[in-house]
Every structure is written in structure tokens, then in C-alpha cells.
Design a protein around this motif. Structure first.
Motif, PDB file in Angstrom:
ATOM      1  N   GLU A   9      79.791  17.883  19.507  1.00  0.00           N
ATOM      2  CA  GLU A   9      78.338  17.782  19.450  1.00  0.00           C
ATOM      3  C   GLU A   9      77.815  16.854  20.536  1.00  0.00           C
ATOM      4  OE1 GLU A   9      74.480  18.463  18.311  1.00  0.00           O
ATOM      5  OE2 GLU A   9      76.259  19.489  17.546  1.00  0.00           O
ATOM      6  N   SER A  10      78.527  15.766  20.797  1.00  0.00           N
ATOM      7  CA  SER A  10      78.060  14.805  21.789  1.00  0.00           C
ATOM      8  C   SER A  10      78.158  15.345  23.207  1.00  0.00           C
ATOM      9  CB  SER A  10      78.856  13.495  21.676  1.00  0.00           C
ATOM     10  OG  SER A  10      80.215  13.695  22.041  1.00  0.00           O
ATOM     11  N   VAL A  11      79.115  16.226  23.443  1.00  0.00           N
ATOM     12  CA  VAL A  11      79.302  16.779  24.785  1.00  0.00           C
ATOM     13  C   VAL A  11      78.504  18.062  24.985  1.00  0.00           C
ATOM     14  CG1 VAL A  11      80.986  17.730  26.405  1.00  0.00           C
ATOM     15  CG2 VAL A  11      81.585  15.736  25.026  1.00  0.00           C
ATOM     16  N   TRP A  12      78.509  18.956  23.982  1.00  0.00           N
ATOM     17  CA  TRP A  12      77.964  20.299  24.164  1.00  0.00           C
ATOM     18  C   TRP A  12      76.768  20.626  23.278  1.00  0.00           C
ATOM     19  CZ3 TRP A  12      78.673  23.183  28.202  1.00  0.00           C
ATOM     20  CH2 TRP A  12      79.830  23.014  28.972  1.00  0.00           C
ATOM     21  N   GLY A  13      76.324  19.700  22.467  1.00  0.00           N
ATOM     22  CA  GLY A  13      75.198  20.014  21.601  1.00  0.00           C
ATOM     23  C   GLY A  13      75.578  21.120  20.629  1.00  0.00           C
ATOM     24  N   GLY A  14      74.801  22.182  20.608  1.00  0.00           N
ATOM     25  CA  GLY A  14      75.057  23.283  19.678  1.00  0.00           C
ATOM     26  C   GLY A  14      75.998  24.336  20.185  1.00  0.00           C
ATOM     27  N   TYR A  15      76.640  24.091  21.319  1.00  0.00           N
ATOM     28  CA  TYR A  15      77.533  25.092  21.905  1.00  0.00           C
ATOM     29  C   TYR A  15      78.995  24.718  21.663  1.00  0.00           C
ATOM     30  CZ  TYR A  15      73.389  26.748  24.396  1.00  0.00           C
ATOM     31  OH  TYR A  15      72.158  27.233  24.707  1.00  0.00           O
ATOM     32  N   GLY A  16      79.886  25.684  21.852  1.00  0.00           N
ATOM     33  CA  GLY A  16      81.306  25.441  21.700  1.00  0.00           C
ATOM     34  C   GLY A  16      81.758  25.615  20.266  1.00  0.00           C
ATOM     35  N   LYS A  17      83.042  25.373  20.019  1.00  0.00           N
ATOM     36  CA  LYS A  17      83.623  25.642  18.713  1.00  0.00           C
ATOM     37  C   LYS A  17      84.797  24.694  18.466  1.00  0.00           C
ATOM     38  CE  LYS A  17      85.842  29.467  16.150  1.00  0.00           C
ATOM     39  NZ  LYS A  17      84.883  29.552  15.036  1.00  0.00           N
ATOM     40  N   GLN A  18      84.944  24.249  17.229  1.00  0.00           N
ATOM     41  CA  GLN A  18      86.121  23.483  16.866  1.00  0.00           C
ATOM     42  C   GLN A  18      87.321  24.420  16.733  1.00  0.00           C
ATOM     43  OE1 GLN A  18      84.074  21.128  13.441  1.00  0.00           O
ATOM     44  NE2 GLN A  18      85.964  20.040  13.938  1.00  0.00           N
ATOM     45  N   ILE A  19      88.495  23.933  17.135  1.00  0.00           N
ATOM     46  CA  ILE A  19      89.719  24.699  16.953  1.00  0.00           C
ATOM     47  C   ILE A  19      90.802  23.766  16.419  1.00  0.00           C
ATOM     48  CG2 ILE A  19      89.347  26.567  18.612  1.00  0.00           C
ATOM     49  CD1 ILE A  19      90.847  24.917  20.678  1.00  0.00           C
ATOM     50  N   GLY A  20      91.722  24.324  15.677  1.00  0.00           N
ATOM     51  CA  GLY A  20      92.766  23.498  15.090  1.00  0.00           C
ATOM     52  C   GLY A  20      94.141  23.797  15.623  1.00  0.00           C
ATOM     53  N   SER A  21      94.189  24.567  16.717  1.00  0.00           N
ATOM     54  CA  SER A  21      95.473  24.926  17.309  1.00  0.00           C
ATOM     55  C   SER A  21      95.229  25.409  18.728  1.00  0.00           C
ATOM     56  CB  SER A  21      96.159  26.028  16.498  1.00  0.00           C
ATOM     57  OG  SER A  21      95.477  27.268  16.666  1.00  0.00           O
ATOM     58  N   MET A  22      96.293  25.811  19.403  1.00  0.00           N
ATOM     59  CA  MET A  22      96.168  26.312  20.769  1.00  0.00           C
ATOM     60  C   MET A  22      95.591  27.728  20.805  1.00  0.00           C
ATOM     61  SD  MET A  22      96.714  25.126  23.798  1.00  0.00           S
ATOM     62  CE  MET A  22      97.281  25.402  25.483  1.00  0.00           C
TER      63      MET A  22
END
Length: 505
Positions: free
Chosen positions: A307-320
Motif C-alpha cells: 500500500e505504501s509503495v503502490w497505493g491500490g495497485y499490485g497484489k500480495q503473494i505468498g510464494s514465487m
């Protein structure tokens, strides 16, 4: 990887394990457009990723892939912007019943920019160049499965493998076919693509001209010029002042509102495969201990960082694995943010009072920001982080080549690169015999469904072991002037095909 955003080739860390790929998510493979356009237009492309040199087997960097792949150089096969493999310079191919021999028939009428006719000897040269001793290509390890390359005639190439490789044709889509007689490839080129190199002014721009002798459909524009900028602010200013027509990958989300509110621009949110990793050296203490790696991963609030870097963009991931990989599963709950759990794991690992380590951090965004964030997060569980800021070239030598680090930040751009955890000699040093066996079996699989099931096991095991901490998945944001159409939206593996771009007057 997009790996590093400046020094390494987009292929440096790529492995994909299927001949036919799943689509790269929703949306078309390029911005659509119709109507009249200027066939003699110059398309000005803005980028942060200037090539280090023009040879993708010599550490040319993400920039050389972005500018030259598909535009200047072509392969036997093409990886589309939607992530599918299509025949390109290969007119046809056959595979033996045992899966060990591939016979390729070359397309007729193909010429290099020098005027020389493409022959099987050029293909042989290009394949062997990738696995040569001094090659820096990630295809080197993938293609070392080639035992023999022969040329029965000028149109035919026969490749014999030492063992079955379900990903062989996919991997060939990353191999540029180069004139076997070409020289000085770090500063010149001799490919078969729709453009030929006009001029490269280091630190400024790289110009491509439509190649009149191209064997296929001519480029929709006469000239494509990649302009290079040192930071996202300068790049966005160039777009606003019409110095460039399109930005290949927006790196400043704070700047998007100004383009969204302006009818002269279009903001496209495509599908990314770029992961930001906190990569541990799993062979260096204290990260030899799985509980320490798990603790560090649990101590960092990935959602807050994104959130601090991309605001509402991008996605969390838990693996490669990313959502476009067939073996993807949402594993964000594994080693999820939990400060209490992190402290408990540190105590169990014998570090109740914490420890200190050095984080080698590339000097370009977003790494310094992410490093500072990680430092503050880990301080809450008693871990002291010393940030060592280094250049991309220093990163390549110190971290990637010499493995001289404890932990580092880096981006990995390519899809299906989970399998690198099956290589104990890779820079992060993850060494698990079960994972190595699974990766080998996946490559030997007789079907993509079998391969997928095996790699799901690899995905979960590496996540549970916190082999790295996968901080987030980048968005892929292309911003363009509305006069443009036909540009790629996804930038899969950092390639940016310019030949279909139309510019209205």
C-alpha cells in the motif's frame, strides 16, 4: 527476473515448464484501436530500463529485452503478450516418440538485417551461444539439456536432448537467432526482426528503423525510439510534454491521477509477473535456520508495504508462483504477518534477543523504500538491519555471481520461475532434496497436468520453508497518449513489442 531492473536480462531467471501457456489474465494482448494512422510515424517510447549492452547472453539487462526482443531479434518461437508460444522462424517441428529429438524446419525467405539469408547454421550458432562457457543467459542452464545440435541441410535443425524436457520449446522462445558471422554484438546487431538498429546513444535513446527486407508483416510505424530516463518523475514529465508517446511500465503510482483525469491519455492496468523478493542467503547464518526465515517473513507487514509503495495497485503473494502460473495457489496465509508468532519463532531458534544482518539493496526504486520499511518492521521484533545500498552492477557481481550476501532485495520478472528453488547453486542457496526431486520430475512429466500437480507441491513446500519472503506482485501499468493503439499491455517478462503500435496524426 526483471531481475534486476537494470543489469540482467529479462531471461536471467526465467524458467517455464509447458509448451503451451495459459493466457496471461484478462484483457487483450494490446491496446486496441482502429481508423487511419500514420504509416511513417515515429513512436517515442519512454523507459527506465536502458540496456547495459545489446547482447542478451552478456548481461545486457532488462532493457535489451524490452527494446530488442521481437523487435530486432526473433526466435524459432515467440512468446506472445498473452503468454502463449507460437511458431516464428520455425515453420514446423517434430518430436520423436521418446521426447529426446526435436527436428525444426525453418521458414523460407528470412534475411538478416545485413542481407544474409537465414540458415540452419545460424540457428545452431545461436543455440550454442546461449550455453557457451561465458554466457550469462538464464537459458544456459535450461538448454544445457541439449546434447547435440546438427544441421542436416540449410533448412533443417536437429536437436538431441540428454533427457526429456517438457519445457524445451517454451525455453526456445527466449533464444534470439543471430547471424553466425556477426561481430561486436554488444554494440551492434544482426537479427531478423521487423526493425533494425539505427543508433544507440548511451544514456539517452535507442532508435529502431523499419526493416524493408522483413520476411513478415511490416511494422505499423516507420521508427520506434526508446528514450531512457533516470527516474519516474522525469519519465512522467516527458509523457506530459509529448517527448514520449507511451511509458512501458509506470513506476510512480502517485502520478497516475494526472493522467486519468486527462482525456489525452489512457492508463492501462495489465497483468504483471514481477515479484519483489526479500531473498535470504539460505546458506548463510542465521538464515540457514528455517525458523529464522519464517520469523522474518511473519514480522513484515507485506500488505502495508504494498500500500505504501503502490497505493491500490499490485497484489500480495505468498510464494514465487503468480496467478497466471498453472500451479499457483493463494498461500498468503503461510507465514502471514504476525508479530507475536515472529517473536516466538525467534526464541525457538535461539534468538530471543534478536540478531543483526546486512541487507544488500539495489539503489533504484522501490528498493530503498522497501529496505527502510523492512528495517523498521524487523526492529519491532529485535532484529537490527544494516542497509548496504549498491548499484545494479555491484549487485550482479556481489550477490548473483559471488553469493556474497546475507539477504538482499530484488525483482524477478518472469512467469513460471518457481523451479529455481530446485537449483541449490542458485544465488539464494535454497537446498532441499525433496524439492529438487520434484522439480526434476516435473520437467520429465508426460503431461502439463502431471507437471502442474508436482509443482503445486514445490510451491507449498518452499512457502512453508520461507525459502524467500515474497513481498508483493507488481502491477503492470502502461500509460499512453490516446493517439496510440496496438501497444502491449502485459509486458510479459519485460518484452515490449513496438511493431504493432499505430500512431494517428
Amino acid at each position: 527476473m526483471r531481475f534486476p531492473k537494470r543489469p540482467l536480462s529479462a531471461g536471467v531467471l526465467t524458467v517455464a515448464l509447458a509448451v503451451t501457456l495459459a493466457a496471461c489474465g484478462g484483457g487483450s494482448n494490446s491496446a486496441s484501436g482502429s481508423g487511419a494512422y500514420d504509416k511513417d510515424a515515429t513512436v517515442n517510447i519512454g523507459s527506465l530500463y536502458e540496456p547495459q549492452n545489446l547482447d542478451n547472453t552478456a548481461g545486457g539487462g532488462q532493457g535489451v529485452t524490452e527494446a530488442l526482443n521481437g523487435n530486432v531479434y526473433e526466435g524459432l518461437f515467440k512468446l506472445t503478450d498473452k503468454g502463449k508460444v507460437e511458431k516464428l522462424l520455425a515453420d514446423d517441428y517434430k518430436v520423436s516418440d521418446d521426447g529426446l529429438t526435436y527436428t525444426f524446419t525453418l521458414r523460407d525467405g528470412v534475411k538478416f538485417h545485413s542481407g544474409k539469408k537465414l540458415t540452419s547454421e545460424d540457428v545452431k550458432y545461436s543455440l550454442e551461444k546461449v550455453i557457451a562457457k561465458d554466457s550469462q543467459s538464464a537459458r544456459k542452464s535450461n538448454l544445457e539439456v541439449m546434447k547435440d545440435v546438427t544441421t542436416p541441410d540449410a533448412k533443417t535443425v536437429k536437436v538431441t536432448l540428454s533427457k526429456k524436457s517438457i519445457s524445451f520449446v517454451y525455453n526456445l522462445s527466449y533464444v534470439w537467432i543471430i547471424n553466425a558471422d556477426a561481430e561486436n554484438l554488444k554494440i551492434t546487431e544482426d537479427g531478423t526482426g521487423p526493425y533494425q538498429l539505427k543508433k544507440w546513444t548511451r544514456g539517452s535513446a535507442l532508435s529502431l528503423d523499419r526493416f524493408a527486407g522483413y520476411w513478415g508483416t511490416a511494422a505499423k510505424n516507420k521508427q520506434a525510439v526508446f528514450h531512457y530516463y533516470k527516474d519516474a518523475t522525469a519519465l512522467n514529465n516527458a509523457l506530459q510534454t509529448n517527448a514520449v508517446d507511451v511509458v512501458t511500465s509506470e513506476q510512480s503510482p502517485d502520478a497516475l491521477d494526472q493522467f486519468k483525469s486527462d482525456q489525452n491519455y489512457k492508463v492501462n492496468d495489465g497483468n504483471s509477473t514481477t515479484k519483489l523478493l526479500l531473498a535470504f542467503n539460505d546458506k548463510a547464518k542465521p538464515f540457514t535456520d528455517v525458523k529464522v526465515r519464517q520469523a522474518v517473513s511473519a514480522a513484515i507487514d507485506d500488505k502495508k508495504l504494498l500500500e505504501s509503495v503502490w497505493g491500490g495497485y499490485g497484489k500480495q503473494i505468498g510464494s514465487m508462483a503468480v496467478p497466471t502460473d498453472p500451479w499457483y495457489e493463494d498461500l498468503t496465509d503461510v507465514n502471514a504477518h504476525d508479530v507475536a508468532k515472529a517473536k516466538k519463532l525467534l526464541k525457538e531458534a535461539g534468538h530471543a534477543k534478536g540478531f543483526s544482518f546486512t541487507l544488500d539493496t539495489p539503489n533504484y526504486d522501490p528498493h530503498p523504500t522497501a529496505a527502510t520499511f523492512i528495517k523498521s518492521q524487523l526492529a519491532k521484533v529485535g532484529i537490527t538491519v544494516k542497509i548496504n545500498t549498491i548499484t545494479p552492477d555491484e549487485w550482479y557481481t556481489k550477490v548473483y555471481k559471488n553469493h556474497d550476501f546475507t539477504a538482499t532485495l530484488q525483482e524477478h520478472v518472469n512467469d513460471r520461475d518457481l523451479v529455481w528453488y530446485g537449483d541449490p547453486d542458485f544465488y539464494w542457496g535454497y537446498d532441499d532434496k525433496q524439492v529438487q526431486d520434484w522439480v526434476e520430475k516435473a520437467e520429465q512429466a508426460s503431461s502439463t497436468s502431471e507437471q502442474t500437480e508436482i509443482l503445486k507441491k514445490v510451491n507449498r513446500k518452499t512457502a512453508e520453508d520461507a525459502a524467500s519472503d515474497w513481498l508483493y506482485l507488481y502491477p503492470q501499468i502502461v500509460v499512453a497518449n490516446t493517439k496510440l493503439s496496438g501497444y502491449p499491455l502485459n509486458g510479459l517478462n519485460s518484452q515490449f513489442f513496438a511493431y504493432d503500435i499505430k500512431k494517428s496524426s
